[in-house]
Design an enzyme around this catalytic site. Structure first.
Site, PDB file in Angstrom:
ATOM      1  N   HIS A 480       0.832  -1.207   0.000  1.00  0.00           N
ATOM      2  CA  HIS A 480       0.000   0.000   0.000  1.00  0.00           C
ATOM      3  C   HIS A 480       0.868   1.259   0.000  1.00  0.00           C
ATOM      4  O   HIS A 480       0.571   2.232   0.693  1.00  0.00           O
ATOM      5  CB  HIS A 480      -0.925   0.010   1.216  1.00  0.00           C
ATOM      6  CG  HIS A 480      -1.875  -1.139   1.276  1.00  0.00           C
ATOM      7  ND1 HIS A 480      -2.557  -1.488   2.425  1.00  0.00           N
ATOM      8  CD2 HIS A 480      -2.269  -2.015   0.317  1.00  0.00           C
ATOM      9  CE1 HIS A 480      -3.321  -2.545   2.170  1.00  0.00           C
ATOM     10  NE2 HIS A 480      -3.159  -2.882   0.898  1.00  0.00           N
ATOM     11  N   VAL A 481       1.954   1.259  -0.764  1.00  0.00           N
ATOM     12  CA  VAL A 481       2.861   2.408  -0.764  1.00  0.00           C
ATOM     13  C   VAL A 481       2.174   3.648  -1.331  1.00  0.00           C
ATOM     14  O   VAL A 481       1.363   3.558  -2.253  1.00  0.00           O
ATOM     15  CB  VAL A 481       4.150   2.095  -1.547  1.00  0.00           C
ATOM     16  CG1 VAL A 481       5.038   1.159  -0.764  1.00  0.00           C
ATOM     17  CG2 VAL A 481       3.836   1.496  -2.922  1.00  0.00           C
TER      18      VAL A 481
END
Length: 543
Positions: A480-481
């Site tokens: 989930h960068v």
């Protein structure tokens, strides 16, 4: 829609050039080509032709395949026990929506209100809700919160396992209420995940937003087209240089009469900006890159969800571990072909629980997942050889921040990616509390008939120090960068784009992907990134 695999022979001209065909880029290409504007969509990877990209269970075969996913990894630190943490990102039409865990999760109202309060008018929950709704093809739910006429099918699970029901019953006994729609009025509670699956097939943005409009002659999609730099005239973006990965010395260009739009994710977007001379002065000077515009925030503010899985051996019941082997796998495949409930059409995580690490909190600060399956060393990819179940957990809003920095002018070389997982003491304490909650839920009374023993962390692992050590040894990225080209006013020297997603100090250049998020949402980031793409199309056309 003209999909080009071969090299272009000359420079081409379009109204818009979009770099990246993922959660935001594909939606932008769809919306911007509706009115006759010419759009060129560049995708570094191949077309999404593999069956593994369309069968939901195929994610295991795709996510670590370098043909379809960038194999990024974090820099090792003591907080990851000296490990590099894999952070794969989609590298095909549809981007990460073609390889992800298929969960559709918007997050909390307060996530977006916080964005607006950071100096980004137009991004409060009431502003973005219409853009979530207009994406969705969702049956059921409150019409105020949910959409039913969009392109993206959002389905409920149709494969029910007794372990899931027992886990949820145990959660309710622990004080976590059942919640039929965590994307509705309130997120908190336990229930089944909503998925981007329709009639047994993965619904990527390539399938839902690109495939239906392939007849549009004004939309040109170039696969195997890796962007090498943004082209400028002074501080005006005018095009993008790119090349075929197998022919790196043959540079080509596509020119944009109106705008260049970067939508290639929170790792590749800052990389491309930095390679193009937009970024921190010291970094660019160290690599002798001519500075087009000094923006110290490019590549900073990297954030991600660091997850840990608690695993238990199961007795008295069959789990997914056994169902995907031998003749039983054949039976599941047969059910899938007949459009019957099957493990072939499942997301990796079936049940969610959003809850509080401390009772005095007013909103959930933890996200948990449950599956009647377990993976070796808790890492999704290789199933255990015994019947197992897993409860994973991560902190919604970690305070730790990192960076993405190029260390070469070679656009084929991966940048340095450092999320600094567990760097902040609050993150450590919250995750420890989350692990305790996951362990407690797996030992609930409704699961007693099935719980045999804990295998991870297992053994004498009770103190805060022991649990933190476990998290450091076995924690992984949730992929989930975000945040590396964050949105903010010009008065914020580390802001990269304004509330219209225009790059500060540059004409005709926008960033439209998860990198613009000022702070990480309390959710899987895919849904929010889709919303950003949907809203950006209106900003571009009408702003």
């Amino acid at each position: 829609m003209k999909t080009e695999k071969s090299l272009a022979s000359s420079t081409q001209y379009f109204d818009y050039v979009i770099v990246g065909s993922g959660a935001a880029g594909a939606i932008l290409a769809n919306r911007l080509s509706e009115d006759g504007s010419t759009v060129c969509l560049l995708e570094a990877g191949p077309p999404d032709n593999s069956l593994f990209l369309h069968i939901p269970a195929g994610f295991i075969k795709a996510v670590f395949n370098p043909k379809y996913a960038w194999q990024f990894s974090s820099e090792p630190t003591e907080n990851t026990n000296g490990r590099r943490i894999p952070i794969p990102q989609g590298r095909t039409l549809g981007g990460s929506t073609s390889i992800n865990g298929l969960v559709f999760n918007r997050g909390q109202r307060s996530d977006y209100d916080a964005w607006a309060n950071l100096g980004n008018p137009g991004w409060a929950y009431s502003d973005v809700l219409p853009y979530f709704k207009s994406l969705e093809k969702r049956t059921g739910g409150d019409d105020y919160y949910r959409g039913s006429t969009g392109e993206l099918p959002i389905s409920d699970i149709d494969w029910i396992h007794p372990l899931c029901e027992a886990f949820m019953e145990g959660a309710v006994e622990a004080g976590i209420p059942r919640n039929p729609d965590y994307n509705g009025m309130d997120q908190a509670g336990v229930g089944y995940f909503q998925r981007t699956i329709d009639r047994g097939w993965r619904m990527s943005t390539a399938s839902t937003f690109l495939k239906p409009i392939r007849s549009r002659s004004n939309l040109h999609i170039k696969t195997y087209a890796q962007a090498s730099r943004i082209l400028f005239e002074g501080r005006k973006a005018v095009g993008v240089a790119y090349c075929h990965p197998q022919h790196p010395s043959r540079s080509m260009a596509v020119m944009a009469g109106k705008e260049v739009i970067i939508a290639c994710g929170a790792i590749n977007t800052p990389k491309l900006l930095q390679l193009s001379g937009v970024g921190p002065t010291g970094l660019l000077q160290a690599l002798a890159i001519p500075i087009v515009h000094a923006l110290p925030g490019v590549g900073e503010n990297l954030s991600d969800h660091y997850s840990v899985r608690v695993v238990a051996r199961v007795k008295n019941i069959e789990t997914m571990n056994e169902l995907v082997k031998g003749l039983k796998l054949g039976g599941q495949l047969y059910n899938w072909l007949r459009k019957k409930p099957s493990v072939m059409a499942l997301s990796p995580s079936l049940v969610h629980y959003f809850w509080k690490s401390r009772p005095e909190l007013t909103a959930a600060d933890l996200q948990g997942v449950f599956s009647p399956a377990s993976y070796k060393e808790g890492y999704v990819g290789m199933l255990d050889d015994f019947p197992g179940m897993t409860a994973g957990v991560w902190q919604h809003r970690p305070a730790s921040r990192g960076y993405v920095h190029i260390n070469s002018t070679d656009h084929f070389q991966d940048p340095v990616v450092q999320p600094n997982y567990l760097d902040h003491p609050d993150d450590q304490l919250t995750l420890i509390r989350g692990i305790r909650l996951a362990r407690r839920l797996l030992r609930s009374k409704p699961l007693e008939p099935y719980f045999e023993s804990e295998t991870l962390p297992g053994g004498p692992c009770e103190s805060d120090d022991e649990l933190l050590d476990f998290a450091r040894r076995y924690g992984v990225s949730s992929y989930h960068v975000n945040g590396t080209a964050r949105m903010g006013p010009a008065s914020d020297k580390f802001a990269v784009v304004d509330n219209q997603l225009r790059v500060h100090g540059i004409q005709n250049l926008r960033v439209v992907d998860s990198s613009v998020m000022p702070s990480i949402p309390s959710a899987n980031t895919c849904a929010a990134t889709m919303m950003i793409g949907n809203k950006a199309a209106d900003l571009i056309r009408h702003g």
